[in-house]
Design a protein around this motif. Sequence first.
Motif, PDB file in Angstrom:
ATOM      1  N   GLU A  29      12.547  -2.951  29.844  1.00 47.71           N
ATOM      2  CA  GLU A  29      11.838  -1.925  30.590  1.00 47.71           C
ATOM      3  C   GLU A  29      12.624  -0.627  30.470  1.00 47.71           C
ATOM      4  O   GLU A  29      13.654  -0.433  31.099  1.00 47.71           O
ATOM      5  CB  GLU A  29      11.719  -2.317  32.070  1.00 47.71           C
ATOM      6  N   ILE A  30      12.144   0.260  29.615  1.00 46.50           N
ATOM      7  CA  ILE A  30      12.857   1.493  29.333  1.00 46.50           C
ATOM      8  C   ILE A  30      12.865   2.399  30.564  1.00 46.50           C
ATOM      9  O   ILE A  30      11.865   2.540  31.250  1.00 46.50           O
ATOM     10  CB  ILE A  30      12.210   2.244  28.142  1.00 46.50           C
ATOM     11  N   GLY A  31      14.015   3.012  30.827  1.00 43.23           N
ATOM     12  CA  GLY A  31      14.114   3.923  31.965  1.00 43.23           C
ATOM     13  C   GLY A  31      13.162   5.099  31.826  1.00 43.23           C
ATOM     14  O   GLY A  31      13.049   5.693  30.748  1.00 43.23           O
ATOM     15  N   VAL A  32      12.476   5.428  32.893  1.00 41.38           N
ATOM     16  CA  VAL A  32      11.542   6.553  32.880  1.00 41.38           C
ATOM     17  C   VAL A  32      12.344   7.848  32.941  1.00 41.38           C
ATOM     18  O   VAL A  32      13.258   7.982  33.757  1.00 41.38           O
ATOM     19  CB  VAL A  32      10.581   6.468  34.086  1.00 41.38           C
ATOM     20  N   PRO A  33      12.073   8.841  32.060  1.00 35.57           N
ATOM     21  CA  PRO A  33      12.813  10.102  32.087  1.00 35.57           C
ATOM     22  C   PRO A  33      12.766  10.760  33.462  1.00 35.57           C
ATOM     23  O   PRO A  33      11.792  10.628  34.198  1.00 35.57           O
ATOM     24  CB  PRO A  33      12.075  10.957  31.041  1.00 35.57           C
ATOM     25  N   ILE A  34      13.834  11.485  33.788  1.00 34.75           N
ATOM     26  CA  ILE A  34      13.962  12.098  35.109  1.00 34.75           C
ATOM     27  C   ILE A  34      12.769  12.975  35.457  1.00 34.75           C
ATOM     28  O   ILE A  34      12.212  12.896  36.556  1.00 34.75           O
ATOM     29  CB  ILE A  34      15.277  12.897  35.193  1.00 34.75           C
ATOM     30  N   PHE A  35      12.350  13.814  34.525  1.00 34.06           N
ATOM     31  CA  PHE A  35      11.272  14.753  34.849  1.00 34.06           C
ATOM     32  C   PHE A  35       9.924  14.062  35.009  1.00 34.06           C
ATOM     33  O   PHE A  35       9.023  14.576  35.649  1.00 34.06           O
ATOM     34  CB  PHE A  35      11.193  15.877  33.798  1.00 34.06           C
ATOM     35  N   GLN A  36       9.799  12.869  34.432  1.00 32.48           N
ATOM     36  CA  GLN A  36       8.574  12.093  34.660  1.00 32.48           C
ATOM     37  C   GLN A  36       8.596  11.479  36.059  1.00 32.48           C
ATOM     38  O   GLN A  36       7.576  11.388  36.730  1.00 32.48           O
ATOM     39  CB  GLN A  36       8.452  11.005  33.594  1.00 32.48           C
ATOM     40  N   LYS A  37       9.793  11.079  36.510  1.00 32.85           N
ATOM     41  CA  LYS A  37       9.915  10.523  37.858  1.00 32.85           C
ATOM     42  C   LYS A  37       9.688  11.580  38.931  1.00 32.85           C
ATOM     43  O   LYS A  37       9.201  11.286  40.018  1.00 32.85           O
ATOM     44  CB  LYS A  37      11.314   9.912  38.044  1.00 32.85           C
ATOM     45  N   LEU A  38      10.088  12.808  38.622  1.00 34.99           N
ATOM     46  CA  LEU A  38      10.017  13.881  39.615  1.00 34.99           C
ATOM     47  C   LEU A  38       8.630  14.045  40.221  1.00 34.99           C
ATOM     48  O   LEU A  38       8.483  14.310  41.411  1.00 34.99           O
ATOM     49  CB  LEU A  38      10.442  15.210  38.983  1.00 34.99           C
ATOM     50  N   ARG A  39       7.610  13.893  39.398  1.00 33.73           N
ATOM     51  CA  ARG A  39       6.236  14.116  39.862  1.00 33.73           C
ATOM     52  C   ARG A  39       5.910  13.255  41.081  1.00 33.73           C
ATOM     53  O   ARG A  39       5.195  13.683  41.994  1.00 33.73           O
ATOM     54  CB  ARG A  39       5.252  13.836  38.716  1.00 33.73           C
ATOM     55  N   ASN A  40       6.438  12.035  41.096  1.00 33.16           N
ATOM     56  CA  ASN A  40       6.139  11.123  42.203  1.00 33.16           C
ATOM     57  C   ASN A  40       7.126  11.236  43.364  1.00 33.16           C
ATOM     58  O   ASN A  40       6.937  10.599  44.399  1.00 33.16           O
ATOM     59  CB  ASN A  40       6.133   9.673  41.696  1.00 33.16           C
ATOM     60  N   LEU A  41       8.182  12.050  43.178  1.00 32.82           N
ATOM     61  CA  LEU A  41       9.212  12.132  44.210  1.00 32.82           C
ATOM     62  C   LEU A  41       9.224  13.460  44.961  1.00 32.82           C
ATOM     63  O   LEU A  41       9.996  13.625  45.900  1.00 32.82           O
ATOM     64  CB  LEU A  41      10.593  11.907  43.580  1.00 32.82           C
ATOM     65  N   LEU A  42       8.377  14.405  44.538  1.00 34.16           N
ATOM     66  CA  LEU A  42       8.290  15.681  45.251  1.00 34.16           C
ATOM     67  C   LEU A  42       7.851  15.428  46.682  1.00 34.16           C
ATOM     68  O   LEU A  42       6.927  14.668  46.946  1.00 34.16           O
ATOM     69  CB  LEU A  42       7.306  16.625  44.556  1.00 34.16           C
ATOM     70  N   GLY A  43       8.558  16.050  47.636  1.00 42.05           N
ATOM     71  CA  GLY A  43       8.244  15.850  49.047  1.00 42.05           C
ATOM     72  C   GLY A  43       8.944  14.660  49.653  1.00 42.05           C
ATOM     73  O   GLY A  43       8.742  14.360  50.835  1.00 42.05           O
ATOM     74  N   HIS A  44       9.791  13.952  48.864  1.00 36.92           N
ATOM     75  CA  HIS A  44      10.533  12.799  49.371  1.00 36.92           C
ATOM     76  C   HIS A  44      12.030  13.116  49.439  1.00 36.92           C
ATOM     77  O   HIS A  44      12.496  14.109  48.895  1.00 36.92           O
ATOM     78  CB  HIS A  44      10.298  11.574  48.471  1.00 36.92           C
ATOM     79  N   SER A  45      12.769  12.244  50.092  1.00 34.33           N
ATOM     80  CA  SER A  45      14.202  12.471  50.305  1.00 34.33           C
ATOM     81  C   SER A  45      15.011  12.091  49.074  1.00 34.33           C
ATOM     82  O   SER A  45      15.726  11.072  49.050  1.00 34.33           O
ATOM     83  CB  SER A  45      14.682  11.676  51.530  1.00 34.33           C
ATOM     84  N   TYR A  46      14.879  12.891  48.022  1.00 24.58           N
ATOM     85  CA  TYR A  46      15.657  12.755  46.801  1.00 24.58           C
ATOM     86  C   TYR A  46      16.302  14.093  46.492  1.00 24.58           C
ATOM     87  O   TYR A  46      15.816  15.147  46.925  1.00 24.58           O
ATOM     88  CB  TYR A  46      14.772  12.320  45.622  1.00 24.58           C
ATOM     89  N   TYR A  47      17.375  14.038  45.691  1.00 23.43           N
ATOM     90  CA  TYR A  47      18.096  15.252  45.342  1.00 23.43           C
ATOM     91  C   TYR A  47      18.216  15.351  43.822  1.00 23.43           C
ATOM     92  O   TYR A  47      18.484  14.353  43.142  1.00 23.43           O
ATOM     93  CB  TYR A  47      19.490  15.246  45.959  1.00 23.43           C
ATOM     94  N   VAL A  48      18.024  16.572  43.306  1.00 24.91           N
ATOM     95  CA  VAL A  48      18.224  16.842  41.884  1.00 24.91           C
ATOM     96  C   VAL A  48      19.463  17.726  41.738  1.00 24.91           C
ATOM     97  O   VAL A  48      19.564  18.774  42.382  1.00 24.91           O
ATOM     98  CB  VAL A  48      17.007  17.557  41.258  1.00 24.91           C
ATOM     99  N   TYR A  49      20.399  17.272  40.907  1.00 18.55           N
ATOM    100  CA  TYR A  49      21.605  18.047  40.613  1.00 18.55           C
ATOM    101  C   TYR A  49      21.536  18.479  39.154  1.00 18.55           C
ATOM    102  O   TYR A  49      21.205  17.689  38.270  1.00 18.55           O
ATOM    103  CB  TYR A  49      22.865  17.203  40.834  1.00 18.55           C
TER     104      TYR A  49
END
Length: 426
Positions: A128-148
């Motif tokens: 199961e290949i890791g999903v690229p960060i920017f692809q994950k971002l779409r589903n995480l906007l508005g959630h308690s995650y941090y981008v560095y």
Amino acid sequence: MTREIDLSQISTYIPTIDYELSMQEAFKLFQEHDIHDILVVTRGKKPIGIIKKRHIKLALNRKDILVGDITHSLIKLISCKTRTDNLIGLLDLFNTYKDPILVVNRQGFYIGLLFYHVLLHYISAHIEIGVPIFQKLRNLLGHSYYVYMFFLKGKKAFRDEFGPVKEEGLYKVLYEDIKDNIHGDVSFVKDEGEVYALTKERLSKEKIRSIMEDFHKEFYLLYADAKPVYVKGFMINLDSIKSFEDFFKITSELKERVKSVDGSFFIVHDLQPYIITCEYQAKDIISRIKEHIVRDFKRILEKVAKEESDLWEYTLYDFFKEYPYFELFYIMNDKGLQISNNIINPKIKYPIKTGKKGADRSDRAYFKQAMENNIYISDIYISQATDDFCITLSAKFQYRDKSYVLSGDINYREIHKLVKSYAGSY
């Protein structure tokens, strides 16, 4: 559930051809194996590379050359069992032209060729290949995650002086520092020269500053006389971001802000934004770290020089317990010929070519400098053993009225650990 696979299972057997054959003999052999465009060249039953049919055709009228003269050498990899989720790391071993890799057994005998496209297909089918960060971002906007996000300032001047390969080495050092400090997805966008991390963890000021400090120390360890290269970056709390448009607008604004400030500088963008700065440590600390490394190496050298020559490899192997940051050792005679095998740190997980006795190192700076100046520590370069960035220490020693040179390699992955462990004692 993760399964284990032996590399021999995903390698392709390509027929072999002897190193000593003439062009005419080689062409006849290709005619017998008419479905193959390449053959594996062997010498003494051990593979050394490949030869292509079209090159044989071009050289058919040359009676003065043999197959070995136009053989294309390849990286060798000892077949072993590994978890399927570790296979992704093997993709990094393939060079720009995606040449295949020779798979051999522990005695060095040929098993097959590992092709890039075959490995990629297997990975795609079984992992199961890791999903690229920017692809994950779409589903995480508005959630308690941090981008560095981190990048380097001053890299153009560094690249002009030292070249693009060593610039890439700097980013590998930064990437490893970030992976060590941030638990989550970490990705390097090479074209933009940016390292991103996506995580649920909110890092403290001290942890962010330590990433910058570690890079500073490693940079000065490798390039003491270079102009400083600074770490820039910012953090965005996705909890308050509602759309991609908002995210990229904030990202663009923060990039411009951190670029305009001298020194290493990080912005934490949140309800109450704040900044983190980091000054370069004094160069004398880095000099002492270098002295510490050299001191360790001299201890190793003294012990080797006192042992019987047939015990040198065993003695060096034992030193990995005391000095685990070294990835390998080897010894050369006063002519630059390697007289020991590569003695490899048993704890290393990444592949290392098996260097053999008889290899000519006489043209290498680490041999010449050691013979002239007794002890030498190199700049960062690409190791032939690992095809990766490393530094080499080398020193001359005497044994029964003859001169020898001991060399030891330190991989860039270990440099940041080394700096942390030594810098803490000053």
